[in-house]
Design a protein around this motif. Structure first.
Motif, mmCIF file in Angstrom:
data_model
loop_
_atom_site.group_PDB
_atom_site.id
_atom_site.type_symbol
_atom_site.label_atom_id
_atom_site.label_comp_id
_atom_site.label_asym_id
_atom_site.label_seq_id
_atom_site.Cartn_x
_atom_site.Cartn_y
_atom_site.Cartn_z
ATOM 1 N N ILE A 50 0.841 -1.187 0.000
ATOM 2 C CA ILE A 50 0.000 0.000 0.000
ATOM 3 C C ILE A 50 0.883 1.247 0.000
ATOM 4 O O ILE A 50 1.790 1.367 0.818
ATOM 5 C CB ILE A 50 -0.960 0.002 1.208
ATOM 6 C CG1 ILE A 50 -1.910 -1.193 1.099
ATOM 7 C CG2 ILE A 50 -1.729 1.307 1.289
ATOM 8 C CD1 ILE A 50 -2.825 -1.382 2.291
ATOM 9 N N ASN A 51 0.624 2.161 -0.931
ATOM 10 C CA ASN A 51 1.383 3.410 -1.060
ATOM 11 C C ASN A 51 0.693 4.551 -0.330
ATOM 12 O O ASN A 51 -0.518 4.550 -0.166
ATOM 13 C CB ASN A 51 1.533 3.803 -2.536
ATOM 14 C CG ASN A 51 2.298 2.773 -3.325
ATOM 15 O OD1 ASN A 51 3.243 2.169 -2.843
ATOM 16 N ND2 ASN A 51 1.879 2.573 -4.559
ATOM 17 N N ARG A 55 2.777 9.198 4.050
ATOM 18 C CA ARG A 55 2.306 10.584 3.893
ATOM 19 C C ARG A 55 1.089 10.860 4.770
ATOM 20 O O ARG A 55 0.961 11.935 5.364
ATOM 21 C CB ARG A 55 1.965 10.865 2.427
ATOM 22 C CG ARG A 55 3.200 10.966 1.541
ATOM 23 C CD ARG A 55 2.860 11.226 0.084
ATOM 24 N NE ARG A 55 2.000 12.390 -0.087
ATOM 25 C CZ ARG A 55 1.136 12.530 -1.082
ATOM 26 N NH1 ARG A 55 1.015 11.582 -1.989
ATOM 27 N NH2 ARG A 55 0.412 13.609 -1.198
ATOM 28 N N ILE A 56 0.205 9.883 4.846
ATOM 29 C CA ILE A 56 -0.982 10.051 5.682
ATOM 30 C C ILE A 56 -0.580 10.110 7.160
ATOM 31 O O ILE A 56 -1.059 10.959 7.908
ATOM 32 C CB ILE A 56 -2.006 8.919 5.432
ATOM 33 C CG1 ILE A 56 -2.610 9.085 4.042
ATOM 34 C CG2 ILE A 56 -3.095 8.912 6.494
ATOM 35 C CD1 ILE A 56 -3.536 7.966 3.619
ATOM 36 N N MET A 57 0.322 9.217 7.561
ATOM 37 C CA MET A 57 0.772 9.194 8.963
ATOM 38 C C MET A 57 1.437 10.514 9.348
ATOM 39 O O MET A 57 1.229 11.016 10.454
ATOM 40 C CB MET A 57 1.735 8.030 9.212
ATOM 41 C CG MET A 57 1.101 6.675 9.082
ATOM 42 S SD MET A 57 -0.032 6.352 10.425
ATOM 43 C CE MET A 57 -0.268 4.617 10.275
ATOM 44 N N SER A 144 -8.655 18.473 6.330
ATOM 45 C CA SER A 144 -7.386 19.006 5.847
ATOM 46 C C SER A 144 -6.502 17.916 5.237
ATOM 47 O O SER A 144 -5.561 18.209 4.524
ATOM 48 C CB SER A 144 -6.641 19.690 6.997
ATOM 49 O OG SER A 144 -6.373 18.732 8.012
ATOM 50 N N ASN A 145 -6.791 16.666 5.504
ATOM 51 C CA ASN A 145 -5.949 15.566 5.046
ATOM 52 C C ASN A 145 -6.753 14.683 4.094
ATOM 53 O O ASN A 145 -7.481 13.811 4.510
ATOM 54 C CB ASN A 145 -5.465 14.761 6.264
ATOM 55 C CG ASN A 145 -4.484 13.681 5.884
ATOM 56 O OD1 ASN A 145 -3.993 13.645 4.764
ATOM 57 N ND2 ASN A 145 -4.195 12.792 6.804
ATOM 58 N N ASN A 146 -6.602 14.913 2.793
ATOM 59 C CA ASN A 146 -7.347 14.148 1.803
ATOM 60 C C ASN A 146 -6.439 13.305 0.920
ATOM 61 O O ASN A 146 -6.593 13.264 -0.287
ATOM 62 C CB ASN A 146 -8.206 15.073 0.939
ATOM 63 C CG ASN A 146 -9.334 15.685 1.728
ATOM 64 O OD1 ASN A 146 -9.895 15.032 2.590
ATOM 65 N ND2 ASN A 146 -9.656 16.924 1.436
ATOM 66 N N ILE A 147 -5.484 12.637 1.515
ATOM 67 C CA ILE A 147 -4.550 11.790 0.775
ATOM 68 C C ILE A 147 -5.189 10.416 0.600
ATOM 69 O O ILE A 147 -5.699 9.830 1.549
ATOM 70 C CB ILE A 147 -3.206 11.668 1.528
ATOM 71 C CG1 ILE A 147 -2.594 13.054 1.737
ATOM 72 C CG2 ILE A 147 -2.252 10.760 0.772
ATOM 73 C CD1 ILE A 147 -1.413 13.060 2.691
#
Length: 194
Positions: A50-51, A55-57, A144-147
């Protein structure tokens, strides 16, 4: 209570055995092309990663959100969920039943052997899994976090009867090529890269 938990464990084990193969030799299809009764034959090895999880963390600044993400991944990327998705995809058919030997399904990794004729159906399951995870992520993430997550998949075709560590080494090379290609071509908008 102990008897009930043992019964649940037994039922789960039976469910898993009704969907997955437990022996690599059973992956080889004995047909008219097979000259002997040997179980040496071509199979596919799949390793998926999983990619964008890092970035999400990094973007998470709330411990509760971190816990929710960890729980989501442990529920969605698990052997039980993999089994349930196969059951739903098969709709009591035979597309994927008894055609996969899972080695590892947890965290951000998925590693299994599959009959060649079921390879594309198994990749469809991985695509559906990442879609489900992304759908739940949208609900759980702060605005704010839409990755979004994507999944890179490496596949190799091998003869059965080699140690699993060799399969893993070979498929890791293909997986790293898929990951690089997704990164270079900015294909992270794609959900699946092979």
């Amino acid at each position: 209570l102990e008897i009930k938990s043992q019964k649940v464990l037994f039922e789960t084990k039976n469910d898993i055995e009704n969907i997955f193969l437990t022996n690599m030799d059973d992956l080889v299809v004995m047909d008219e092309n097979h000259e002997t009764d040997s179980s040496n034959g071509k199979i596919a090895i799949v390793k998926a990663d999983i990619n964008n999880l890092g970035r999400i963390m990094e973007a998470i600044d709330n411990y509760d959100e971190y816990l929710q993400l960890s729980k989501l991944l442990s529920e969605k990327n698990s052997l039980d969920n993999f089994r349930e998705m196969i059951e739903k995809y098969d709709d009591n058919g035979e597309k994927l039943r008894k055609k996969i030997v899972p080695f590892y399904v947890a965290g951000d990794d998925i590693f299994y052997a599959v009959r060649i004729e079921a390879l594309f159906d198994s990749i469809t399951i991985l695509n559906n899994m990442i879609k489900d995870i992304n759908q739940d992520l949208k609900i759980k993430q702060s605005n704010s976090n839409n990755i979004e997550l994507s999944i890179a998949i490496g596949v190799v075709f091998v003869n059965n009867h080699q140690p699993i560590r060799y399969y893993r080494q070979m498929v890791e090379i293909e997986l790293s090529i898929a990951k690089k290609k997704m990164k270079i071509e900015k294909a992270l908008q794609a959900q699946v890269g092979i």
